[in-house]
Design a protein around this motif. Structure first.
Motif, PDB file in Angstrom:
ATOM      1  N   GLY A 119      -1.545 -12.972 -98.235  1.00  0.00           N
ATOM      2  CA  GLY A 119      -0.956 -14.159 -98.847  1.00  0.00           C
ATOM      3  C   GLY A 119       0.370 -14.529 -98.199  1.00  0.00           C
ATOM      4  N   TYR A 120       1.170 -13.521 -97.898  1.00  0.00           N
ATOM      5  CA  TYR A 120       2.460 -13.775 -97.237  1.00  0.00           C
ATOM      6  C   TYR A 120       2.231 -14.403 -95.862  1.00  0.00           C
ATOM      7  N   VAL A 121       1.280 -13.859 -95.115  1.00  0.00           N
ATOM      8  CA  VAL A 121       0.981 -14.388 -93.780  1.00  0.00           C
ATOM      9  C   VAL A 121       0.627 -15.863 -93.866  1.00  0.00           C
ATOM     10  N   LYS A 122      -0.206 -16.226 -94.838  1.00  0.00           N
ATOM     11  CA  LYS A 122      -0.629 -17.626 -94.982  1.00  0.00           C
ATOM     12  C   LYS A 122       0.517 -18.512 -95.470  1.00  0.00           C
ATOM     13  N   GLU A 123       1.382 -17.968 -96.330  1.00  0.00           N
ATOM     14  CA  GLU A 123       2.537 -18.740 -96.804  1.00  0.00           C
ATOM     15  C   GLU A 123       3.487 -19.096 -95.666  1.00  0.00           C
ATOM     16  N   GLN A 124       3.493 -18.273 -94.626  1.00  0.00           N
ATOM     17  CA  GLN A 124       4.351 -18.564 -93.465  1.00  0.00           C
ATOM     18  C   GLN A 124       3.692 -19.537 -92.491  1.00  0.00           C
ATOM     19  N   GLY A 125       2.561 -20.108 -92.900  1.00  0.00           N
ATOM     20  CA  GLY A 125       1.885 -21.104 -92.080  1.00  0.00           C
ATOM     21  C   GLY A 125       0.884 -20.530 -91.102  1.00  0.00           C
ATOM     22  N   ASN A 126       0.572 -19.243 -91.242  1.00  0.00           N
ATOM     23  CA  ASN A 126      -0.389 -18.604 -90.348  1.00  0.00           C
ATOM     24  C   ASN A 126      -1.757 -18.480 -91.009  1.00  0.00           C
ATOM     25  N   GLU A 127      -2.702 -17.904 -90.279  1.00  0.00           N
ATOM     26  CA  GLU A 127      -4.092 -17.958 -90.740  1.00  0.00           C
ATOM     27  C   GLU A 127      -4.728 -16.570 -90.803  1.00  0.00           C
ATOM     28  N   VAL A 128      -5.561 -16.397 -91.821  1.00  0.00           N
ATOM     29  CA  VAL A 128      -6.365 -15.188 -91.975  1.00  0.00           C
ATOM     30  C   VAL A 128      -7.814 -15.644 -92.071  1.00  0.00           C
ATOM     31  N   PHE A 129      -8.593 -15.348 -91.044  1.00  0.00           N
ATOM     32  CA  PHE A 129      -9.993 -15.770 -90.988  1.00  0.00           C
ATOM     33  C   PHE A 129     -10.884 -14.629 -91.496  1.00  0.00           C
ATOM     34  N   MET A 130     -11.565 -14.879 -92.606  1.00  0.00           N
ATOM     35  CA  MET A 130     -12.486 -13.896 -93.163  1.00  0.00           C
ATOM     36  C   MET A 130     -13.896 -14.177 -92.664  1.00  0.00           C
ATOM     37  N   ARG A 131     -14.694 -13.094 -92.550  1.00  0.00           N
ATOM     38  CA  ARG A 131     -16.065 -13.178 -92.043  1.00  0.00           C
ATOM     39  C   ARG A 131     -16.090 -13.784 -90.632  1.00  0.00           C
ATOM     40  N   TYR A 132     -15.107 -13.373 -89.837  1.00  0.00           N
ATOM     41  CA  TYR A 132     -15.016 -13.803 -88.444  1.00  0.00           C
ATOM     42  C   TYR A 132     -15.003 -12.582 -87.534  1.00  0.00           C
ATOM     43  N   PRO A 133     -16.164 -11.986 -87.307  1.00  0.00           N
ATOM     44  CA  PRO A 133     -16.215 -10.835 -86.396  1.00  0.00           C
ATOM     45  C   PRO A 133     -15.879 -11.278 -84.970  1.00  0.00           C
ATOM     46  N   ILE A 134     -15.066 -10.513 -84.297  1.00  0.00           N
ATOM     47  CA  ILE A 134     -14.760 -10.791 -82.889  1.00  0.00           C
ATOM     48  C   ILE A 134     -15.750 -10.007 -82.047  1.00  0.00           C
ATOM     49  N   ARG A 135     -16.615 -10.717 -81.354  1.00  0.00           N
ATOM     50  CA  ARG A 135     -17.706 -10.085 -80.617  1.00  0.00           C
ATOM     51  C   ARG A 135     -17.326  -9.774 -79.173  1.00  0.00           C
ATOM     52  N   LEU A 136     -16.358 -10.515 -78.638  1.00  0.00           N
ATOM     53  CA  LEU A 136     -15.946 -10.286 -77.256  1.00  0.00           C
ATOM     54  C   LEU A 136     -14.535 -10.829 -77.053  1.00  0.00           C
ATOM     55  N   ILE A 137     -13.721 -10.047 -76.338  1.00  0.00           N
ATOM     56  CA  ILE A 137     -12.392 -10.501 -75.929  1.00  0.00           C
ATOM     57  C   ILE A 137     -12.323 -10.406 -74.412  1.00  0.00           C
ATOM     58  N   GLU A 138     -11.932 -11.497 -73.793  1.00  0.00           N
ATOM     59  CA  GLU A 138     -11.772 -11.490 -72.342  1.00  0.00           C
ATOM     60  C   GLU A 138     -10.456 -12.161 -71.967  1.00  0.00           C
ATOM     61  N   LYS A 139     -10.031 -11.941 -70.739  1.00  0.00           N
ATOM     62  CA  LYS A 139      -8.772 -12.525 -70.265  1.00  0.00           C
ATOM     63  C   LYS A 139      -9.090 -13.651 -69.284  1.00  0.00           C
ATOM     64  N   LYS A 140      -8.476 -14.814 -69.556  1.00  0.00           N
ATOM     65  CA  LYS A 140      -8.608 -15.954 -68.649  1.00  0.00           C
ATOM     66  C   LYS A 140      -7.210 -16.450 -68.327  1.00  0.00           C
ATOM     67  N   GLU A 141      -6.843 -16.299 -67.069  1.00  0.00           N
ATOM     68  CA  GLU A 141      -5.500 -16.629 -66.606  1.00  0.00           C
ATOM     69  C   GLU A 141      -4.477 -15.840 -67.422  1.00  0.00           C
ATOM     70  N   ASP A 142      -3.583 -16.514 -68.156  1.00  0.00           N
ATOM     71  CA  ASP A 142      -2.529 -15.792 -68.881  1.00  0.00           C
ATOM     72  C   ASP A 142      -2.821 -15.681 -70.369  1.00  0.00           C
ATOM     73  N   ARG A 143      -4.084 -15.902 -70.768  1.00  0.00           N
ATOM     74  CA  ARG A 143      -4.405 -15.890 -72.191  1.00  0.00           C
ATOM     75  C   ARG A 143      -5.639 -15.050 -72.464  1.00  0.00           C
ATOM     76  N   PHE A 144      -5.687 -14.555 -73.679  1.00  0.00           N
ATOM     77  CA  PHE A 144      -6.869 -13.834 -74.140  1.00  0.00           C
ATOM     78  C   PHE A 144      -7.760 -14.814 -74.909  1.00  0.00           C
ATOM     79  N   VAL A 145      -9.040 -14.740 -74.645  1.00  0.00           N
ATOM     80  CA  VAL A 145     -10.002 -15.572 -75.352  1.00  0.00           C
ATOM     81  C   VAL A 145     -10.853 -14.677 -76.244  1.00  0.00           C
TER      82      VAL A 145
END
Length: 494
Positions: free
Chosen positions: A243-269
């Protein structure tokens, strides 16, 4: 992919949520991704049949003045949830006695005299050492060290920790708890060792013979600083942090499994369900080290300091768990909420039902059970391999369920007859619902006096990628994972 987050956090366990809250406090743009529909990971909750169940038989720690969660709540200006201070902390049902494990030292020493009269002075001297050394360990952890050190900066950060007090810890860094028992002539006291093994198995996942002394002492003294039953379960804490995280304007995504993380240039996708993608400059991974190879791209995995083939050989536990509802009248003669049971026929078996913990809901906590009922969680460490043998799975699950319920019924007659709901779970369950690879929980079990040197730090070896959770120093339990999350956040903020 228009939004680029400063930090993406994978996993909404206590480590990930603590990191997210700390980063949000300092203005970072944060997104938390949780695969399940519940917060808190292994300290979360679920609801069934009018009951709320804690995922694990978890005691609330760190809420005492100056404790880890007390400091976190104060820094975030959050009001702590309603909770009950436990005293006794728990009852330990041993083969020949029931020990009331009191929080206050004076009461605890009287209990020691009642049960171990012939060795009471030696045991009390041992506990004086526990309290003294445990306090020294706490002082060091206040520095939030990155341990084991991986960089020159990590090493230089250790210098302020070197002082006359910390030097006193040196003898405890190369000994086990069993080695220290020899000093007090307690290494042959079977009854006291049986008790200690139960407490260490619950908190550090190992026995006196294998537990590094400073880790065991830190765990043992933590019980006496303040143990709590948090109303609504520890999931209440997770909900407040989210709740605190969301009150600060940030996001908590539920039921969002991360299936793959890769690096593209200077960012993670980060790739999630339905082909959704998210971008972030940095990462905090709160899922287990065991799961990294299933998430990171091959290129990122090759950069990491984690070797999957090595992980397969490291000692770790699974958990067998029972969630149940029961008539309140069964426990009308006790006001103790946590009970540890040590099998009367196999007191030295610390797993698979030889030792297990049961947490009862507070009768004043109406979130946990219908009126006149109590919800409870029973949990025992278990060897993993047996639960992946499909032909015998159901039979073994029923046998273990029967064994644990029968043990509780022995101490609380009428327990089985008054059960309202029984939901057993195995490592297979933990893999399905909490995404723990092969059902591994509780981090790595210490295997000797120097096993702490094999801990993983928050540094993954991949620039911009940090780790937290039970497989990262200082290890399992809500306190350990919270500390690792806060340490990862601090380093990222640098």
């Amino acid at each position: 992919m228009s939004m680029v987050y400063d930090v993406a956090i994978v996993g909404a366990g206590f480590g990930g949520l603590a990191a997210a809250a700390e980063l949000s406090k300092y203005g970072k743009r944060v997104a938390v991704f949780e695969a399940s529909n519940e917060l808190g990971g292994s300290a979360g909750k679920f609801e069934r049949g009018g009951y709320r169940f804690q995922s694990g038989a978890t005691v609330g720690m760190g809420f005492e003045e100056g404790g880890v969660l007390d400091q976190l709540y104060e820094s975030l200006q959050l009001e702590k949830p309603q909770m009950t201070l436990l005293n006794p902390i728990m009852d330990i049902h041993m083969p020949d006695r029931v020990i009331h494990y009191y929080r206050e030292k004076v009461e605890w020493y009287k209990e020691i005299e009642r049960h171990f009269k012939e060795a009471a002075s030696s045991i009390q001297a041992f506990y004086e050492e526990v309290f003294r050394v445990g306090s020294l360990v706490d002082n060091l952890l206040d520095y939030r060290p990155v341990f084991p050190p991986k960089t020159i900066r990590d090493i230089t950060q250790l210098f302020p920790m070197i002082n006359p007090s910390s030097i006193k810890l040196l003898p405890y860094l190369n000994q086990t708890v069993y080695d220290r028992l020899k000093k007090f002539n307690l290494h042959k006291h079977e009854g006291f060792q049986t008790f200690l093994n139960g407490e260490l198995m619950d908190s550090v996942q190992t026995s006196v013979e294998n537990c590094p002394a400073f880790l065991g002492y830190a765990a043992l003294q933590t019980f006496h600083k303040g143990a709590y039953a948090v109303h609504g379960g520890l999931a209440t804490v997770a909900e407040q942090l989210a709740g605190y995280v969301k009150e600060q304007g940030n996001e908590v995504f539920m039921r969002y499994p991360i299936r793959l993380i890769e690096k593209k240039e200077d960012r993670f996708v980060l790739h999630s369900k339905r082909n959704s993608e998210f971008e972030a400059k940095q990462l905090v991974l709160n899922h287990s080290v065991h799961n990294l190879q299933d998430t990171l791209s091959e290129d990122l995995m090759n950069q990491s300091s984690i070797y999957p083939e090595k992980e397969e050989k490291r000692d770790t536990w699974g958990a067998f768990i029972i969630h149940a509802g029961v008539e309140e009248s069964v426990f009308q003669n006790t006001n103790v909420l946590y009970h540890q049971f040590i099998d009367q026929n196999h007191p030295n078996d610390l797993h698979d039902g030889g030792q297990f913990l049961m947490s009862l809901s507070d009768p004043q906590d109406q979130q946990m059970a219908p009126e006149g009922k109590r919800s409870l969680t029973i949990s025992t460490h278990t060897n993993l391999e047996q639960w992946w043998e499909a032909e015998e799975y159901e039979q073994k699950k029923q046998e273990m369920t029967d064994r644990l319920l029968a043990t509780v019924d022995y101490y609380f007659p009428g327990f089985q007859a008054n059960l309202d709901l029984v939901l057993p779970g195995t490592p297979v369950t933990f893999q399905k619902w909490l995404r723990r690879s092969k059902g591994k929980v509780g981090g790595y079990a210490p295997t000797g006096k120097y096993s702490w040197l094999n801990s993983y730090s928050i540094r993954s070896g991949i620039p911009g990628v940090y780790l937290c959770g039970d497989t990262v120093f200082p290890g399992a339990g809500t306190l350990g994972v919270t500390l690792s999350g806060l340490t990862a956040a601090r380093e990222l903020l640098r």
